[in-house]
Design a protein around this motif. Sequence first.
Motif, PDB file in Angstrom:
ATOM      1  N   ARG A 136       0.788  -0.968  -0.317  1.00 30.04           N
ATOM      2  CA  ARG A 136       0.497  -0.026   0.165  1.00 30.04           C
ATOM      3  C   ARG A 136       1.408   1.046  -0.295  1.00 30.04           C
ATOM      4  NH1 ARG A 136      -2.491  -2.513  -1.652  1.00 30.04           N
ATOM      5  NH2 ARG A 136      -3.940  -3.894  -0.469  1.00 30.04           N
ATOM      6  N   PHE A 137       0.852   2.297  -0.920  1.00 30.67           N
ATOM      7  CA  PHE A 137       1.995   3.270  -0.684  1.00 30.67           C
ATOM      8  C   PHE A 137       0.596   4.126  -1.828  1.00 30.67           C
ATOM      9  CE2 PHE A 137       2.370   0.087  -4.300  1.00 30.67           C
ATOM     10  CZ  PHE A 137       1.872   1.095  -5.400  1.00 30.67           C
ATOM     11  N   PRO A 138       1.215   5.995  -1.508  1.00 31.81           N
ATOM     12  CA  PRO A 138       0.555   6.460  -2.201  1.00 31.81           C
ATOM     13  C   PRO A 138       0.828   6.888  -3.876  1.00 31.81           C
ATOM     14  CG  PRO A 138       1.346   7.867  -0.551  1.00 31.81           C
ATOM     15  CD  PRO A 138       2.068   6.488  -0.785  1.00 31.81           C
ATOM     16  N   GLY A 139       0.112   6.956  -4.128  1.00 31.33           N
ATOM     17  CA  GLY A 139       0.001   6.553  -5.830  1.00 31.33           C
ATOM     18  C   GLY A 139      -0.385   5.198  -6.310  1.00 31.33           C
ATOM     19  N   ARG A 140      -0.491   4.231  -5.688  1.00 31.29           N
ATOM     20  CA  ARG A 140      -1.451   2.643  -6.020  1.00 31.29           C
ATOM     21  C   ARG A 140      -2.509   3.105  -7.007  1.00 31.29           C
ATOM     22  NH1 ARG A 140      -4.483  -0.015  -3.593  1.00 31.29           N
ATOM     23  NH2 ARG A 140      -4.562  -2.769  -3.997  1.00 31.29           N
ATOM     24  N   MET A 141      -3.264   3.815  -6.549  1.00 30.17           N
ATOM     25  CA  MET A 141      -4.453   3.572  -7.952  1.00 30.17           C
ATOM     26  C   MET A 141      -3.726   4.260  -9.462  1.00 30.17           C
ATOM     27  SD  MET A 141      -6.247   1.673  -7.033  1.00 30.17           S
ATOM     28  CE  MET A 141      -7.482   2.074  -8.576  1.00 30.17           C
ATOM     29  N   LEU A 142      -3.610   5.559  -8.716  1.00 26.77           N
ATOM     30  CA  LEU A 142      -2.606   6.483 -10.164  1.00 26.77           C
ATOM     31  C   LEU A 142      -1.487   4.897 -10.554  1.00 26.77           C
ATOM     32  CD1 LEU A 142      -2.313   9.370 -11.782  1.00 26.77           C
ATOM     33  CD2 LEU A 142       0.089   9.046 -10.965  1.00 26.77           C
ATOM     34  N   ALA A 143      -0.447   4.334 -10.545  1.00 29.88           N
ATOM     35  CA  ALA A 143       0.163   3.337 -11.261  1.00 29.88           C
ATOM     36  C   ALA A 143      -0.848   2.809 -12.123  1.00 29.88           C
ATOM     37  CB  ALA A 143       0.945   2.944 -10.599  1.00 29.88           C
ATOM     38  N   PHE A 144      -1.939   2.254 -11.304  1.00 27.91           N
ATOM     39  CA  PHE A 144      -2.420   1.217 -11.941  1.00 27.91           C
ATOM     40  C   PHE A 144      -3.695   1.700 -12.817  1.00 27.91           C
ATOM     41  CE2 PHE A 144      -6.625  -1.058 -12.926  1.00 27.91           C
ATOM     42  CZ  PHE A 144      -6.459  -2.249 -12.132  1.00 27.91           C
ATOM     43  N   TRP A 145      -4.046   3.047 -13.083  1.00 26.05           N
ATOM     44  CA  TRP A 145      -4.338   3.739 -14.274  1.00 26.05           C
ATOM     45  C   TRP A 145      -3.490   3.878 -15.196  1.00 26.05           C
ATOM     46  CZ3 TRP A 145      -9.180   3.371 -15.622  1.00 26.05           C
ATOM     47  CH2 TRP A 145     -10.625   2.862 -14.477  1.00 26.05           C
ATOM     48  N   LEU A 146      -2.304   4.126 -14.411  1.00 24.37           N
ATOM     49  CA  LEU A 146      -1.835   4.487 -16.304  1.00 24.37           C
ATOM     50  C   LEU A 146      -1.393   3.305 -16.722  1.00 24.37           C
ATOM     51  CD1 LEU A 146       1.160   6.481 -14.651  1.00 24.37           C
ATOM     52  CD2 LEU A 146      -0.165   7.578 -15.625  1.00 24.37           C
ATOM     53  N   ILE A 147      -1.606   2.436 -15.993  1.00 26.08           N
ATOM     54  CA  ILE A 147      -1.031   1.050 -16.705  1.00 26.08           C
ATOM     55  C   ILE A 147      -2.220   0.545 -17.642  1.00 26.08           C
ATOM     56  CG2 ILE A 147      -0.421  -1.254 -17.023  1.00 26.08           C
ATOM     57  CD1 ILE A 147       0.684  -0.693 -13.831  1.00 26.08           C
ATOM     58  N   PHE A 148      -3.115   1.236 -16.975  1.00 26.50           N
ATOM     59  CA  PHE A 148      -4.623   0.757 -18.329  1.00 26.50           C
ATOM     60  C   PHE A 148      -4.425   1.594 -19.258  1.00 26.50           C
ATOM     61  CE2 PHE A 148      -9.316   1.307 -18.713  1.00 26.50           C
ATOM     62  CZ  PHE A 148      -9.483   0.437 -18.909  1.00 26.50           C
ATOM     63  N   ILE A 149      -3.841   2.983 -18.630  1.00 26.29           N
ATOM     64  CA  ILE A 149      -4.406   3.859 -20.566  1.00 26.29           C
ATOM     65  C   ILE A 149      -3.241   2.765 -21.056  1.00 26.29           C
ATOM     66  CG2 ILE A 149      -3.216   6.044 -21.008  1.00 26.29           C
ATOM     67  CD1 ILE A 149      -4.465   6.984 -18.399  1.00 26.29           C
ATOM     68  N   THR A 150      -2.652   2.180 -21.290  1.00 27.38           N
ATOM     69  CA  THR A 150      -1.539   1.484 -22.007  1.00 27.38           C
ATOM     70  C   THR A 150      -2.526   1.117 -23.424  1.00 27.38           C
ATOM     71  OG1 THR A 150      -0.787  -0.420 -21.040  1.00 27.38           O
ATOM     72  CG2 THR A 150       0.982   2.192 -21.189  1.00 27.38           C
ATOM     73  N   LEU A 151      -3.069   0.251 -22.579  1.00 25.58           N
ATOM     74  CA  LEU A 151      -4.259  -0.521 -23.469  1.00 25.58           C
ATOM     75  C   LEU A 151      -5.165   0.475 -24.638  1.00 25.58           C
ATOM     76  CD1 LEU A 151      -6.630  -2.628 -21.306  1.00 25.58           C
ATOM     77  CD2 LEU A 151      -4.685  -3.779 -23.078  1.00 25.58           C
ATOM     78  N   MET A 152      -5.123   2.317 -24.502  1.00 27.08           N
ATOM     79  CA  MET A 152      -6.101   2.834 -24.978  1.00 27.08           C
ATOM     80  C   MET A 152      -4.883   3.366 -26.235  1.00 27.08           C
ATOM     81  SD  MET A 152      -8.454   4.170 -22.418  1.00 27.08           S
ATOM     82  CE  MET A 152      -9.084   3.406 -21.292  1.00 27.08           C
ATOM     83  N   LEU A 153      -3.958   3.345 -25.824  1.00 30.38           N
ATOM     84  CA  LEU A 153      -2.877   3.529 -26.913  1.00 30.38           C
ATOM     85  C   LEU A 153      -1.830   3.096 -27.727  1.00 30.38           C
ATOM     86  CD1 LEU A 153      -1.401   6.011 -24.498  1.00 30.38           C
ATOM     87  CD2 LEU A 153      -3.585   6.690 -26.239  1.00 30.38           C
ATOM     88  N   PRO A 154      -2.609   1.349 -28.474  1.00 28.77           N
ATOM     89  CA  PRO A 154      -1.637   1.180 -29.562  1.00 28.77           C
ATOM     90  C   PRO A 154      -0.562   2.267 -30.143  1.00 28.77           C
ATOM     91  CG  PRO A 154      -4.403   1.227 -30.128  1.00 28.77           C
ATOM     92  CD  PRO A 154      -4.178   2.408 -29.088  1.00 28.77           C
ATOM     93  N   VAL A 155       0.220   1.871 -31.112  1.00 34.18           N
ATOM     94  CA  VAL A 155       1.351   1.958 -31.898  1.00 34.18           C
ATOM     95  C   VAL A 155       0.389   2.809 -32.875  1.00 34.18           C
ATOM     96  CG1 VAL A 155       3.326   2.285 -33.018  1.00 34.18           C
ATOM     97  CG2 VAL A 155       2.779   0.569 -31.652  1.00 34.18           C
ATOM     98  N   GLU A 156      -0.297   1.868 -33.463  1.00 34.83           N
ATOM     99  CA  GLU A 156      -1.389   2.078 -35.158  1.00 34.83           C
ATOM    100  C   GLU A 156      -1.586   3.999 -34.841  1.00 34.83           C
ATOM    101  OE1 GLU A 156      -1.425  -0.623 -33.571  1.00 34.83           O
ATOM    102  OE2 GLU A 156      -0.839  -2.492 -34.482  1.00 34.83           O
ATOM    103  N   VAL A 157      -2.251   4.561 -33.687  1.00 33.62           N
ATOM    104  CA  VAL A 157      -2.777   5.478 -33.669  1.00 33.62           C
ATOM    105  C   VAL A 157      -2.270   6.450 -32.934  1.00 33.62           C
ATOM    106  CG1 VAL A 157      -5.170   4.705 -32.655  1.00 33.62           C
ATOM    107  CG2 VAL A 157      -3.645   5.158 -30.440  1.00 33.62           C
ATOM    108  N   ARG A 158      -0.676   6.767 -32.669  1.00 35.75           N
ATOM    109  CA  ARG A 158       0.364   7.541 -32.927  1.00 35.75           C
ATOM    110  C   ARG A 158       1.695   7.563 -33.696  1.00 35.75           C
ATOM    111  NH1 ARG A 158       3.350   4.683 -28.717  1.00 35.75           N
ATOM    112  NH2 ARG A 158       1.967   3.073 -28.124  1.00 35.75           N
ATOM    113  N   ILE A 159       1.439   6.495 -34.940  1.00 38.96           N
ATOM    114  CA  ILE A 159       2.856   6.064 -35.556  1.00 38.96           C
ATOM    115  C   ILE A 159       4.533   7.486 -35.543  1.00 38.96           C
ATOM    116  CG2 ILE A 159       3.815   5.718 -37.474  1.00 38.96           C
ATOM    117  CD1 ILE A 159       1.410   4.341 -38.502  1.00 38.96           C
TER     118      ILE A 159
END
Lengths: 296, 282
Positions: free
Chosen positions: B107-130
Amino acid sequence: MARRSEEPVFPNRLLPYLLLAPQLAITVIFFLWPAAKAVQQSVLREDPFGLKTQFVGLANFHRVLSDPHYLDAAILTVWLSMATIVLALLFGLLLAAAVDGVLKGSGIYETVLLVPYAVAPAIAGVLWFFLMNPSIGTLSGAIKALGYPWNHQIRGGDALALVVAASAWKQIPYNFLFFVAALRSIPKSLIEGAAIDGAGPWSRFIHITLPLISPTTFFLVVVNLIYAIFDTFGTIHATTAGGPGQSTTTLIYKVYNDGFVGLDLGGSSAQSVVLMAVVIVLTLLQFRYVEKKVTY
Amino acid sequence: MVGGTTTEQVIRHIALLLGVALVLGPIWIAFVASTLDPADILSRSVPLVPGGHGVQTYTDVLVKGHARGGAPPLWLMLANSLFVAVAIAVGKIVISLLSAFAIVYFRFPGRMLAFWLIFITLMLPVEVRILPTFEVIAHLGLVNTYWGLTVPLMASATATFLFRQFFLTVPREIADAARLDGARPMAFLWHILLPMSRTSIAALFVILFVYGWNQYLWPLLVTTEPRYYTIVMGIQRMMAVPDSTPTWHTIMATATLALLPPAVVVILMRRTFVRGLVDSEK
């Protein structure tokens, strides 16, 4: 599980950050930074030599969205996706339904039908490109014998059909696997009960099996849609290169082409931002399904 | 019993055999074409049995490559693909294992933030930011390096979520007991969690190996020097020879070699792989 969220197992303060560091570093450097740059560049205009940049607000978006070629690419992407999804789902379901009741050899079928999963979209494209080659292709030869003068190098519709065939072929195993798993999870008693009540195989399939596997079908539609929009880039780039004309230029291919070949930085970035919005919606849809599964 | 009649079984087998033909047909034709005499390919459509030119063609492409298309010898592209696929698979597994461990057991400050940052990678495939991704890669000097080919693909939300899901099913008592026995976190991860995660790791390895091997757009962006080409993207250079007929026998030999390794891995590890795939998406 509730207890776990209250207190940590290990009291360390620094260690969790170190454990997360590699993942977060890659995420920030190779995902967030480029995404932010795309957003930034989408509101700028740069001259072709990169000497001058100016803020243009939403002008790039306006330019992109009012470009008839962009609209064509969007419509094409929709058609290509729909055709690919329908074909890949249909064949996947058909084969899954066939293998589910087979008494001998299901293991062999399930192994062999898996093979295209391992084939890269670009390679699948190359295989079908050869199969449909206007002068020497095996399949195009058969089509010509039936009286249709197949030529994907000249006719846009043929080129699109080629991309759809290769893309659907590659995706059949994935759908097959999930449909097999879904069909196996249906209690046999339900099917047998219906049979005793006099329902024939077709009616049992339509009224019992299909509704029961609908969550899987919905999930597969979303996954296939993401596949059809994004992963077909390799199939197209390695074979038709977006042509003939614009006939196989999908939205993704256009982002690549406008950015790398056309060097239209602002336009390509604006397209990227539009696509990001699409992916966000699709990802949330996909996760809604997961949530539903959990509350069952 | 439903579905036991002979007629029904026959229909099922016919449908499945047609499916097998559909699935293997394109691959078989490619293989046959790769064994034909180059002169024969262009004169008629491909027969159903292999020709006698295969050894020659495969030796040629493996050793010499495809000079006209600017592609290096295939052994080099195969080696690059193998390295890239293994590095991406191992990298993703290690990185995701560590992140999931951090998120579940601390348990540490920023745990949820880290979780969401990881989740966001799903929404940014290479194809949309070539383009911007290429700029970042170029800026960091990673173009034409094995680092550039592998490291940016090692973040994985899917694998992290899979491990997180698995860790949440491990009874809390096991971790508590380990800690009371004086086990340090990393010892707990290494000696207890890791052995328990063996099947998930094996399944993920197959999925990620195929994912890494089949990368196309990424190597296309990151490499300009032929010696860094992977086989899946290198084949495009052979297809796109301007103003000439493609040399189909070498291209089909390349396609066959490009799909063989991941196909073998998937077939050999079918059971592990299927369970992993169906589980990881749920």
